[in-house]
Design a protein around this motif. Structure first.
Motif, PDB file in Angstrom:
ATOM      1  N   LEU A   1       0.835  -1.223  -0.030  1.00 65.67           N
ATOM      2  CA  LEU A   1       0.125  -0.041   0.020  1.00 65.67           C
ATOM      3  C   LEU A   1       0.839   1.168  -0.034  1.00 65.67           C
ATOM      4  O   LEU A   1       1.947   1.260   0.572  1.00 65.67           O
ATOM      5  CB  LEU A   1      -0.942  -0.083   1.079  1.00 65.67           C
ATOM      6  CG  LEU A   1      -1.800  -1.048   1.325  1.00 65.67           C
ATOM      7  CD1 LEU A   1      -2.622  -1.063   2.635  1.00 65.67           C
ATOM      8  CD2 LEU A   1      -2.863  -1.358   0.228  1.00 65.67           C
ATOM      9  N   CYS A   2       0.231   2.423  -0.622  1.00 64.92           N
ATOM     10  CA  CYS A   2       1.198   3.483  -0.877  1.00 64.92           C
ATOM     11  C   CYS A   2       1.336   4.206   0.738  1.00 64.92           C
ATOM     12  O   CYS A   2       0.476   3.858   1.620  1.00 64.92           O
ATOM     13  CB  CYS A   2       0.214   4.634  -1.330  1.00 64.92           C
ATOM     14  SG  CYS A   2      -0.013   4.090  -3.154  1.00 64.92           S
TER      15      CYS A   2
ATOM     16  N   CYS B   1      -1.802   5.473   2.900  1.00 67.97           N
ATOM     17  CA  CYS B   1      -3.220   4.977   2.303  1.00 67.97           C
ATOM     18  C   CYS B   1      -3.998   4.653   3.336  1.00 67.97           C
ATOM     19  O   CYS B   1      -3.557   4.051   4.615  1.00 67.97           O
ATOM     20  CB  CYS B   1      -2.907   3.510   1.634  1.00 67.97           C
ATOM     21  SG  CYS B   1      -4.353   2.774   1.256  1.00 67.97           S
TER      22      CYS B   1
ATOM     23  N   CYS C   1      -6.582  -2.480  -4.405  1.00 64.56           N
ATOM     24  CA  CYS C   1      -5.770  -2.225  -3.222  1.00 64.56           C
ATOM     25  C   CYS C   1      -6.075  -2.626  -2.139  1.00 64.56           C
ATOM     26  O   CYS C   1      -5.616  -3.266  -1.320  1.00 64.56           O
ATOM     27  CB  CYS C   1      -5.272  -0.744  -3.367  1.00 64.56           C
ATOM     28  SG  CYS C   1      -4.762   0.058  -4.622  1.00 64.56           S
TER      29      CYS C   1
ATOM     30  N   ASN D   1     -12.743   4.029  -1.098  1.00 61.35           N
ATOM     31  CA  ASN D   1     -11.928   5.349  -1.262  1.00 61.35           C
ATOM     32  C   ASN D   1     -12.116   6.214  -2.435  1.00 61.35           C
ATOM     33  O   ASN D   1     -11.588   6.963  -2.838  1.00 61.35           O
ATOM     34  CB  ASN D   1     -10.681   4.785  -1.231  1.00 61.35           C
ATOM     35  CG  ASN D   1     -10.490   3.693  -2.432  1.00 61.35           C
ATOM     36  OD1 ASN D   1     -11.292   3.708  -3.510  1.00 61.35           O
ATOM     37  ND2 ASN D   1      -9.414   3.064  -2.620  1.00 61.35           N
TER      38      ASN D   1
ATOM     39  N   CYS E   1      -7.179   7.601  -0.250  1.00 59.35           N
ATOM     40  CA  CYS E   1      -6.554   7.285  -1.153  1.00 59.35           C
ATOM     41  C   CYS E   1      -6.010   8.447  -1.852  1.00 59.35           C
ATOM     42  O   CYS E   1      -6.440   9.282  -2.860  1.00 59.35           O
ATOM     43  CB  CYS E   1      -7.152   6.642  -2.375  1.00 59.35           C
ATOM     44  SG  CYS E   1      -6.042   6.334  -3.775  1.00 59.35           S
ATOM     45  N   PRO E   2      -4.751   9.025  -0.899  1.00 59.37           N
ATOM     46  CA  PRO E   2      -4.423  10.480  -1.455  1.00 59.37           C
ATOM     47  C   PRO E   2      -3.735  10.424  -2.851  1.00 59.37           C
ATOM     48  O   PRO E   2      -3.905  11.500  -3.422  1.00 59.37           O
ATOM     49  CB  PRO E   2      -3.281  10.725  -0.278  1.00 59.37           C
ATOM     50  CG  PRO E   2      -2.940   9.386   0.235  1.00 59.37           C
ATOM     51  CD  PRO E   2      -4.351   8.521   0.038  1.00 59.37           C
ATOM     52  N   VAL E   3      -3.368   9.246  -3.267  1.00 58.85           N
ATOM     53  CA  VAL E   3      -2.453   9.030  -4.290  1.00 58.85           C
ATOM     54  C   VAL E   3      -3.459   9.195  -5.844  1.00 58.85           C
ATOM     55  O   VAL E   3      -3.079   9.910  -6.707  1.00 58.85           O
ATOM     56  CB  VAL E   3      -1.833   7.669  -4.407  1.00 58.85           C
ATOM     57  CG1 VAL E   3      -0.971   7.592  -5.964  1.00 58.85           C
ATOM     58  CG2 VAL E   3      -0.760   7.761  -3.421  1.00 58.85           C
ATOM     59  N   GLN E   4      -4.426   8.498  -5.866  1.00 62.71           N
ATOM     60  CA  GLN E   4      -5.321   8.650  -6.861  1.00 62.71           C
ATOM     61  C   GLN E   4      -6.549   9.403  -6.774  1.00 62.71           C
ATOM     62  O   GLN E   4      -7.183   9.959  -7.826  1.00 62.71           O
ATOM     63  CB  GLN E   4      -5.693   7.044  -7.291  1.00 62.71           C
ATOM     64  CG  GLN E   4      -4.803   6.144  -7.381  1.00 62.71           C
ATOM     65  CD  GLN E   4      -3.901   6.336  -8.886  1.00 62.71           C
ATOM     66  OE1 GLN E   4      -4.057   7.388  -9.597  1.00 62.71           O
ATOM     67  NE2 GLN E   4      -2.947   5.366  -9.318  1.00 62.71           N
TER      68      GLN E   4
END
Ligand SMILES: Cc1ncc(C[n+]2csc(CCOP(=O)(O)OP(=O)(O)O)c2C)c(N)n1
Ligand code: SF4
Lengths: 405, 287
Positions: B24-25, B28, B59, B130, B209-212
């Motif tokens: 996981l990032c 996350c 994820c 998310n 989900c900060p990344v996506q």
């Protein structure tokens, strides 16, 4: 389930509920009874013609032997539930037809990759799409082999009569358990709905195979490893405290995912293929009629094998030397034996209810000099003896001309 | 590295060491959900040998499978609940838990979710919402807020999000709750309840989900996303007093449903015993 250890009680029960003797039933029902005798105690499915009678019979009979029937919301869910149940130890089955078989393909691939024993019955019907929904056909020969994506092995079996459906279903379960692989029973709507006499045996006459379980803690750590050198890993069932991890991603022998190392994928997929190659003789089964001196060879499967046999017998009466080869295991295809037989014949005819599917498999194994000719019929009506006989006679005629040149 | 994590983290005994560190990032919300789940198991003193955890693809599906040390079944995309149904019938005395994403469970797998709730099969589902398809690169999900930007709604999302918890509650589940990763303690309590309730239970865990998602919607960091959860959450009791306009864009948190009704595997077993007895099979529990 016929639990290991539960057999005496279950056998007694089977004897009481289905005393040995002659019964009159449909192919679909025979498949259901075959499953019960094989030890199937979990069924999940979704109704579809011409397979629904399997579900109806299972729903009625399973609770009597303390088995479970669930009607799921669709075919995807059905095979998924069957896989889940198989990991708890159940011998499990689902049954469907064309469109439902298409829906099951992704999870069939999952079962192949995770080496999950189960039996998937496809009572073939006319297609593509909804086609002639109520009519039988033999159009799923390659869907059974290649319907799911990726390189993968599969076992597919095809019965030729109602009684045969009973025994071939049992064989499907046994192969599935023995080799930890899903087995497709390629039945067809015509036999599925035909009523014939069948002899129900004593349960003791039925050989039952159980999947191998880990003998100890150490073995349980390699649910996908060739622990015994026979390429079939013992299966650590859920609920036994083994902490087994099962994934449809490429996995190591331990079950843990590794999708980056080429060797891991290569090793796993090749083992799966090799597992069947090495045991091919135990998997393959076929029947031969009058092949010893045949000039013309018929290769036919499933429902079409019956008018084919009739045509062979009739042609023999007319002095034509013709033989019949019927693969009961259609995948892996018994091509080696066909290659042998083809050495002594002038023509091969392949009667089937499609526009030419198994004929391609036959062609692969036969020298170019021997013409391989499809005898094909679609529209939901089976081939007749006369139609096949006509082809035999014109082939005989052609070879007479050829030998006259 | 894996060793270090293993020794520092109190819940590490519940994790599959060989699989660590997680994929996981950083930041996350999946980590919070895993932690909450492990704590719930720990507090209830559930032996992980009595657990089967099933997940789909995404994820969020990785949270428990492979990381949680139990029997774990990592299935095809969307089908976890259907697989879990077979597992539960085979092992009615075990706790069968599904942990997976919103895309997995409510998008492609939405039908299975509804029907499992209708059947009221004793499975606990932890749905990690998310708002996005994280694993495949941030495409729009059935939960993506109206107007949000994703890789497949680059101008803005013109679809309306599905209210998963409400939908599952009306489909017939025994227990339904929703929290966010900001509400860690409440989340643990709800997971505990879900695990104890007999019948179908759903805990929707709104997760960052900060990344996506966050990055494309003016919340680059995990902290910004958690603040958004904090600011926008409305307890269910208060939500009842607000108008639909006032609730627009809010996250309603709390317990939606907690009720007793007949459970599927139990009913199925009652039926089987009844029929089996009628046809002469001895009582299973007689000796
Ligand atoms: C049948 C199928 N379709 C599509 C995919 C590709 N896929 C993998 S993960 C995923 C989305 C997962 O989203 P979600 O469940 O929300 O999980 P997240 O990654 O956001 O946690 C998709 C579409 C797939 N694996 N299988
Ligand atoms: S992409 Fe999003 S959901 Fe997936 S691990 Fe990263 S932060 Fe978590």
């Amino acid at each position: 389930m016929i639990f290991r250890g539960d057999e005496p009680e279950q056998i007694g029960l089977l004897k009481k509920l289905y005393p040995k003797g002659n019964y009159f039933m449909q192919g679909d029902e025979a498949i259901a009874y075959g499953a019960l005798f094989a030890g199937c105690r979990f069924y999940a499915g979704y109704p579809i013609t011409p397979a629904s009678e399997i579900a109806e019979t299972m729903a009625r009979e399973l609770p009597k032997v303390r088995g479970y029937y669930i009607q799921m919301e669709d075919e995807i869910a059905s095979i998924a539930a069957v896989i889940g149940a198989s990991w708890t130890g159940f011998k499990s089955m689902t049954a469907t037809s064309g469109p439902g078989f298409s829906l099951m393909q992704e999870n069939l691939g999952y079962a192949v990759f995770t080496e999950t024993p189960l039996v998937l019955v496809d009572v073939q019907r006319s297609g593509p799409s909804t086609g002639q929904a109520t009519k039988g056909a033999q159009g799923d020969f390659f869907q059974a082999r290649w319907g799911t994506h990726g390189d993968h092995p599969i076992i597919a079996i095809s019965p030729t009569s109602v009684e045969d459906s009973f025994w071939e279903t049992i064989r499907a379960f046994n192969l599935s358990e023995k080799f930890r692989i899903p087995v497709v029973l390629l039945a067809d709507g015509i036999i599925g709905h035909t009523r014939e006499q069948i002899r129900i045996p004593d349960p003791e006459e039925v050989e039952i195979v159980y999947r191998k379980l880990p003998a100890n803690e150490e073995e349980s750590k390699y649910p996908f490893g060739d622990v015994h050198g026979d390429l079939v890993p013992p299966m650590p069932l859920f609920g036994n405290g083994y902490f087994t991890h099962v994934t449809g991603s490429t996995h190591k022998e331990s079950g843990l995912r590794d999708v980056y190392t080429p060797e891991v994928h290569d090793r796993l997929v090749r083992r799966l293929h090799k597992k069947l190659e090495v045991h091919e003789s135990e998997i393959q089964k076929w029947e031969e009629y009058y092949t010893e001196d045949a000039d013309i060879l018929l290769v036919s499967w499933g429902v079409s094998a019956r008018p084919s046999l009739g045509a062979v017998i009739e042609a023999r009466k007319r002095g034509i030397k013709v033989g019949l080869f019927v693969p009961k295991t259609v995948h892996p295809f018994p091509g080696r034996r066909i290659r042998e037989l083809s050495k002594n014949v002038q023509t091969i005819l392949v009667p089937e209810m499609n526009l030419g599917q198994m004929v391609l498999e036959v062609q692969r194994f036969v020298r170019e000099e021997v013409p391989v000719i499809g005898v094909n019929k679609i529209g939901g009506v089976p081939l007749t003896m006369e139609e096949i006989l006509k082809e035999i006679e014109s082939s005989a005629e052609r070879s007479r001309h050829r030998s006259a040149d | 590295m894996a060793k270090e994590i293993y020794t520092k983290y109190k819940m590490a005994k519940y994790l599959r060491k060989e699989a660590l560190p997680t994929a996981l990032c950083p930041g996350c919300g999946g980590g919070t959900v895993l932690n909450a789940f492990a704590n719930a198991i720990d507090q209830l003193k559930i032996d992980p040998r009595d657990l089967v955890v099933v997940s789909g693809i995404g994820c969020s599906a990785w949270i428990a499978s492979p990381y949680f040390l139990a029997d774990t079944l990592h299935t095809t995309h969307g089908r976890a609940i259907a697989y879990a149904t077979g597992v539960k019938v085979g092992l009615p005395d075990k706790k069968v838990v599904v942990i997976s994403g919103d895309g997995d469970l409510a998008g492609i797998g939405g039908n299975h979710l509804l029907h499992a709730a209708r059947r009221n099969i004793d499975i606990t589902v932890i749905l990690v919402n998310n708002f996005i398809y994280g694993m495949t690169g941030g495409q729009v999900a059935p939960t993506t807020p109206f107007g949000a930007v994703t890789t497949t709604t680059p101008y803005r999302n013109v679809e309306h999000p599905l209210k998963i918890a409400e939908t599952v509650a009306s489909a017939g589940a025994s227990y339904v709750a929703r929290w966010t990763t900001f509400h860690v303690y409440q989340l643990i309590e709800s997971i505990k309840k879900a695990l104890t309730v007999k019948g179908f239970s759903l805990v929707e865990a709104i997760s960052q989900c900060p990344v996506q998602f966050g990055r494309r919607n003016r919340m680059k960091t995990p902290a910004e996303m958690l603040r958004w959860f904090q600011k926008n959450s409305v307890p269910i009791s208060k939500a009842k007093t607000l108008s639909p306009e006032e609730l627009e864009g809010k996250i309603i948190v709390g317990e939606l449903v907690n009720r007793e009704k007949p459970e599927f595997t139990e009913e199925l077993n009652f039926l089987i015993e009844e029929v089996a007895k009628q046809y002469g099979l001895g009582d299973k529990n007689a000796d």
